[in-house]
Write a protein that holds these residues in place. Structure first.
Motif, short mmCIF file in Angstrom:
data_model
loop_
_atom_site.label_atom_id
_atom_site.label_comp_id
_atom_site.label_asym_id
_atom_site.label_seq_id
_atom_site.Cartn_x
_atom_site.Cartn_y
_atom_site.Cartn_z
N ASP A 23 0.82 -1.22 0.00
CA ASP A 23 0.00 0.00 0.00
C ASP A 23 0.85 1.27 0.00
OD1 ASP A 23 -2.27 -1.53 -0.03
OD2 ASP A 23 -2.79 -1.23 2.08
N ARG A 24 2.08 1.14 0.50
CA ARG A 24 2.98 2.30 0.52
C ARG A 24 3.93 2.32 -0.68
NH1 ARG A 24 4.76 3.90 6.68
NH2 ARG A 24 3.07 2.85 7.81
N GLY A 25 3.74 1.40 -1.60
CA GLY A 25 4.49 1.46 -2.85
C GLY A 25 5.77 0.65 -2.91
N TYR A 26 5.97 -0.26 -1.95
CA TYR A 26 7.18 -1.08 -1.96
C TYR A 26 7.01 -2.31 -2.84
CZ TYR A 26 8.87 1.55 2.09
OH TYR A 26 9.29 2.55 2.92
N GLN A 27 8.14 -2.82 -3.33
CA GLN A 27 8.22 -4.16 -3.90
C GLN A 27 8.51 -5.12 -2.76
OE1 GLN A 27 7.17 -3.42 -7.61
NE2 GLN A 27 8.09 -5.41 -7.22
N VAL A 28 7.80 -6.24 -2.72
CA VAL A 28 7.95 -7.18 -1.61
C VAL A 28 8.39 -8.54 -2.13
CG1 VAL A 28 6.77 -8.39 0.26
CG2 VAL A 28 6.20 -6.00 -0.22
N GLU A 29 9.41 -9.08 -1.49
CA GLU A 29 9.79 -10.48 -1.73
C GLU A 29 9.31 -11.28 -0.53
OE1 GLU A 29 13.83 -13.00 -1.51
OE2 GLU A 29 13.80 -11.53 -3.15
N ALA A 30 8.32 -12.12 -0.74
CA ALA A 30 7.76 -12.93 0.33
C ALA A 30 8.57 -14.22 0.47
CB ALA A 30 6.30 -13.26 0.03
N VAL A 31 9.17 -14.40 1.63
CA VAL A 31 9.97 -15.59 1.90
C VAL A 31 9.15 -16.49 2.83
CG1 VAL A 31 12.13 -16.49 2.85
CG2 VAL A 31 12.10 -14.29 1.64
N VAL A 32 8.74 -17.64 2.32
CA VAL A 32 7.80 -18.50 3.03
C VAL A 32 8.19 -19.97 2.84
CG1 VAL A 32 5.85 -16.90 2.83
CG2 VAL A 32 6.30 -18.50 0.98
N ARG A 33 7.56 -20.83 3.61
CA ARG A 33 7.81 -22.26 3.43
C ARG A 33 7.22 -22.74 2.11
NH1 ARG A 33 6.07 -21.83 8.81
NH2 ARG A 33 7.68 -22.26 10.37
N ASP A 34 6.01 -22.26 1.78
CA ASP A 34 5.29 -22.72 0.60
C ASP A 34 4.89 -21.52 -0.26
OD1 ASP A 34 3.65 -23.84 -1.29
OD2 ASP A 34 2.26 -24.77 0.12
N ALA A 35 5.62 -21.31 -1.35
CA ALA A 35 5.39 -20.13 -2.20
C ALA A 35 4.02 -20.15 -2.87
CB ALA A 35 6.48 -20.03 -3.26
N SER A 36 3.40 -21.33 -2.98
CA SER A 36 2.09 -21.42 -3.63
C SER A 36 1.00 -20.72 -2.83
CB SER A 36 1.71 -22.88 -3.87
OG SER A 36 1.44 -23.53 -2.63
N LYS A 37 1.27 -20.44 -1.55
CA LYS A 37 0.28 -19.77 -0.70
C LYS A 37 0.30 -18.25 -0.86
CE LYS A 37 0.16 -23.37 2.87
NZ LYS A 37 0.36 -23.67 4.31
N VAL A 38 1.25 -17.74 -1.63
CA VAL A 38 1.38 -16.30 -1.81
C VAL A 38 0.71 -15.88 -3.12
CG1 VAL A 38 2.99 -14.37 -2.09
CG2 VAL A 38 3.55 -16.27 -0.54
N GLN A 39 -0.11 -14.87 -3.04
CA GLN A 39 -0.73 -14.31 -4.24
C GLN A 39 0.26 -13.34 -4.87
OE1 GLN A 39 -4.66 -12.76 -3.63
NE2 GLN A 39 -4.87 -12.05 -5.74
N GLN A 40 0.94 -13.81 -5.91
CA GLN A 40 1.99 -13.00 -6.52
C GLN A 40 1.40 -12.06 -7.59
OE1 GLN A 40 5.83 -15.02 -7.20
NE2 GLN A 40 4.83 -16.92 -6.56
N ASN A 41 2.03 -10.90 -7.72
CA ASN A 41 1.62 -9.91 -8.71
C ASN A 41 2.80 -9.02 -9.04
OD1 ASN A 41 1.69 -7.92 -6.54
ND2 ASN A 41 -0.26 -8.79 -5.86
N ASP A 42 2.55 -7.87 -9.64
CA ASP A 42 3.67 -7.01 -10.02
C ASP A 42 4.35 -6.36 -8.82
OD1 ASP A 42 1.43 -5.45 -9.46
OD2 ASP A 42 1.97 -3.89 -10.90
N LYS A 43 3.73 -6.44 -7.64
CA LYS A 43 4.32 -5.87 -6.43
C LYS A 43 4.90 -6.93 -5.49
CE LYS A 43 3.51 -1.39 -6.73
NZ LYS A 43 4.63 -0.41 -6.67
N VAL A 44 4.42 -8.17 -5.61
CA VAL A 44 4.81 -9.23 -4.67
C VAL A 44 5.33 -10.45 -5.42
CG1 VAL A 44 4.03 -10.75 -2.81
CG2 VAL A 44 3.04 -8.46 -3.02
N SER A 45 6.57 -10.83 -5.12
CA SER A 45 7.13 -12.09 -5.61
C SER A 45 7.32 -13.00 -4.42
CB SER A 45 8.47 -11.85 -6.32
OG SER A 45 9.40 -11.28 -5.42
#
Length: 217
Positions: A23-45
């Motif tokens: 919401d504040r305009g950052y790019q986010v790299e989500a580090v998780v056990r299971d990447a399939s649980k992350v809703q990826q888009n142009d802001k979140v990998s």
């Protein structure tokens, strides 16, 4: 600062941190056990990693401007104390190895002090079911205080993070260093949404470098 890695990004706290960052305009790299649980888009990998694989985690974190760790070894984990402590220490090692300087760690309220200078986790009424995790977070705070390389911050949420104002983002809060922040009714409350606000504010303002802080309404 544009790109932030969030460890534990699908958890109760981590998911709100991701939302606040986006919401504040950052790019986010989500580090998780299971990447399939992350809703990826142009802001979140997303990257699926074991935090205890220090080399692999360090490689993944390279190129980020900061790391926010909302790592949790699982409240029902019978080995919670050791797994939380080991995981937290390995995250710290990986951040150092990656070359990223800024690390913000979400700990627990148990290491905050009462007016009698007793840590909450050591008081008689502290909930037994969360004591192993709270004790691990307290012991890890003592460990990270020895780190003179990273620009680290350790955050202790309010005593009541899961209650009272869930689902509310006020955007305002008060801070303290080692003692809980209480409201006029004697409660220490902060919604998880405003935990995320406080963490991203710290990321932007750097008010607590190599220090612990807490926040509540």
């Amino acid at each position: 600062m544009k790109k932030v890695a969030v460890i534990g990004a699908t958890g109760f706290v981590g998911s709100h941190i991701v939302k606040e960052l986006v919401d504040r305009g950052y790019q986010v790299e989500a580090v998780v056990r299971d990447a399939s649980k992350v809703q990826q888009n142009d802001k979140v990998s997303a990257k699926g990693l074991d935090v205890n694989n220090v080399d692999e985690l360090a490689e993944s974190l390279k190129g980020n401007d900061a790391v926010i760790s909302a790592f949790n070894a699982g409240w029902t984990n019978p080995n919670l104390y050791q797994d939380f402590l080991t995981g937290s220490e390995n995250i710290e090692k990986a951040v150092e190895k990656s070359g990223v300087k800024r690390l913000i760690v979400v700990g627990g309220a148990g290491s905050l002090y009462t007016p009698d200078h007793v840590q909450l986790v050591d008081t008689p009424d502290f909930p037994a079911e969360i004591k192993p995790g709270a004790t691990a977070a307290r012991d890890y705070l003592n460990k990270i205080k020895e780190n003179k390389t990273l620009d680290w911050t350790f955050f202790s949420p309010a005593i009541e993070m899961h209650q009272g104002t869930a689902g509310v983002r006020v955007g305002k809060y008060r801070t303290s260093s080692d003692t809980p922040v209480f409201d006029e009714s004697g409660r220490s409350v902060l919604s998880v949404e405003d935990v995320a606000v406080a963490l991203v504010d710290e990321l932007e303002q750097n008010n607590h470098i190599r220090a612990r802080f807490t926040a509540a309404y």
